[in-house]
Design a protein around this motif. Structure first.
Motif, PDB file in Angstrom:
ATOM      1  N   ASP A  80       0.569  -1.205  -0.278  1.00 40.12           N
ATOM      2  CA  ASP A  80      -0.343   0.115   0.153  1.00 40.12           C
ATOM      3  C   ASP A  80       0.719   0.923   0.064  1.00 40.12           C
ATOM      4  O   ASP A  80       0.429   2.302  -0.256  1.00 40.12           O
ATOM      5  N   ALA A  81       1.701   1.115   1.021  1.00 39.19           N
ATOM      6  CA  ALA A  81       2.856   2.516   0.964  1.00 39.19           C
ATOM      7  C   ALA A  81       3.438   2.526  -0.075  1.00 39.19           C
ATOM      8  O   ALA A  81       3.756   3.738  -1.026  1.00 39.19           O
ATOM      9  N   LEU A  82       3.749   1.522  -1.297  1.00 38.17           N
ATOM     10  CA  LEU A  82       4.126   1.861  -2.474  1.00 38.17           C
ATOM     11  C   LEU A  82       3.336   2.509  -3.089  1.00 38.17           C
ATOM     12  O   LEU A  82       4.270   2.920  -4.258  1.00 38.17           O
ATOM     13  N   ALA A  83       2.304   2.047  -3.399  1.00 45.20           N
ATOM     14  CA  ALA A  83       1.463   2.472  -4.078  1.00 45.20           C
ATOM     15  C   ALA A  83       1.262   3.600  -3.537  1.00 45.20           C
ATOM     16  O   ALA A  83       1.013   5.150  -5.016  1.00 45.20           O
ATOM     17  N   GLU A  84       0.654   4.130  -2.661  1.00 42.22           N
ATOM     18  CA  GLU A  84       0.796   5.536  -2.208  1.00 42.22           C
ATOM     19  C   GLU A  84       1.934   6.576  -2.954  1.00 42.22           C
ATOM     20  O   GLU A  84       1.875   7.576  -3.227  1.00 42.22           O
ATOM     21  N   GLU A  85       3.710   5.741  -2.814  1.00 38.63           N
ATOM     22  CA  GLU A  85       4.155   6.027  -3.396  1.00 38.63           C
ATOM     23  C   GLU A  85       4.146   6.290  -4.646  1.00 38.63           C
ATOM     24  O   GLU A  85       5.284   7.374  -5.242  1.00 38.63           O
ATOM     25  N   TYR A  86       4.463   5.840  -5.455  1.00 41.67           N
ATOM     26  CA  TYR A  86       4.229   6.215  -6.849  1.00 41.67           C
ATOM     27  C   TYR A  86       2.415   5.652  -7.538  1.00 41.67           C
ATOM     28  O   TYR A  86       2.608   4.355  -7.875  1.00 41.67           O
ATOM     29  N   ILE A 114       7.833   8.597 -10.828  1.00 40.46           N
ATOM     30  CA  ILE A 114       7.084   9.725 -10.567  1.00 40.46           C
ATOM     31  C   ILE A 114       6.471   9.807  -9.757  1.00 40.46           C
ATOM     32  O   ILE A 114       5.893   8.602  -9.371  1.00 40.46           O
ATOM     33  N   THR A 115       6.846  10.323  -7.871  1.00 41.74           N
ATOM     34  CA  THR A 115       5.826  10.309  -7.083  1.00 41.74           C
ATOM     35  C   THR A 115       5.089  11.233  -6.960  1.00 41.74           C
ATOM     36  O   THR A 115       4.778  11.881  -7.808  1.00 41.74           O
ATOM     37  N   GLN A 116       4.606  10.524  -5.417  1.00 40.62           N
ATOM     38  CA  GLN A 116       3.182  11.521  -5.046  1.00 40.62           C
ATOM     39  C   GLN A 116       3.742  12.486  -4.789  1.00 40.62           C
ATOM     40  O   GLN A 116       2.705  13.677  -4.723  1.00 40.62           O
ATOM     41  N   ARG A 117       5.311  13.042  -3.943  1.00 40.79           N
ATOM     42  CA  ARG A 117       5.279  14.238  -3.734  1.00 40.79           C
ATOM     43  C   ARG A 117       6.344  15.308  -5.546  1.00 40.79           C
ATOM     44  O   ARG A 117       5.597  16.078  -5.211  1.00 40.79           O
ATOM     45  N   ASP A 118       6.014  14.495  -5.410  1.00 44.65           N
ATOM     46  CA  ASP A 118       6.510  14.868  -6.973  1.00 44.65           C
ATOM     47  C   ASP A 118       5.010  15.437  -7.527  1.00 44.65           C
ATOM     48  O   ASP A 118       4.958  16.726  -8.330  1.00 44.65           O
ATOM     49  N   LEU A 119       4.241  15.356  -8.054  1.00 48.35           N
ATOM     50  CA  LEU A 119       3.106  15.211  -8.447  1.00 48.35           C
ATOM     51  C   LEU A 119       2.828  16.630  -7.227  1.00 48.35           C
ATOM     52  O   LEU A 119       1.838  17.420  -8.118  1.00 48.35           O
ATOM     53  N   ASP A 120       2.169  16.450  -5.883  1.00 49.71           N
ATOM     54  CA  ASP A 120       2.507  17.277  -5.017  1.00 49.71           C
ATOM     55  C   ASP A 120       3.156  18.708  -5.041  1.00 49.71           C
ATOM     56  O   ASP A 120       2.375  19.869  -5.266  1.00 49.71           O
ATOM     57  N   GLU A 121       4.111  18.297  -5.386  1.00 49.82           N
ATOM     58  CA  GLU A 121       4.786  19.714  -5.958  1.00 49.82           C
ATOM     59  C   GLU A 121       4.803  20.357  -7.047  1.00 49.82           C
ATOM     60  O   GLU A 121       4.968  21.873  -7.002  1.00 49.82           O
TER      61      GLU A 121
END
Length: 109
Positions: free
Chosen positions: A17-23, A69-76
């Protein structure tokens, strides 16, 4: 022993689940499809060609970016109102080099 197996299973599920959220675009989904389709259209427009070879090349690049691409990249990207960040450019450049090498067998200089 059963508890250990259950604990390991629970940890594996949470890690997945964490991996799916991260990527978020790594696994097939509607949002991944939209991301890749729009990136392919932009790539074809930028390259000025709609040939089948160019379509495969652009799809390879878009898939490469979507995978890493990570969720952090998308948030930025959303927070800054930018569609292209330095991290996105880094991912796109890496994907472009890999796809070029796959398609031609040569390194992109």
């Amino acid at each position: 022993m059963k508890r250990l197996a259950l604990c390991i299973s629970a940890i594996a599920i949470r890690a997945g689940d964490a991996l799916a959220e991260e990527y978020p675009y790594r696994e097939p989904s509607y949002y991944r499809t939209v991301f890749i389709d729009s990136a392919v259209r932009k790539c074809l427009r930028d390259e000025g060609s709609t040939s089948e070879v160019m379509h495969v090349y652009c799809e390879c690049k878009a898939t490469g970016v979507a995978t890493f691409i990570t969720q952090r990249d998308l948030d930025e990207m959303m927070a800054g109102g930018l569609h292209v960040t330095p991290r996105y450019l880094e991912l796109a450049d890496k994907a472009e080099r890999q796809c070029y090498k796959i398609m031609t067998g040569k390194d992109l200089n």
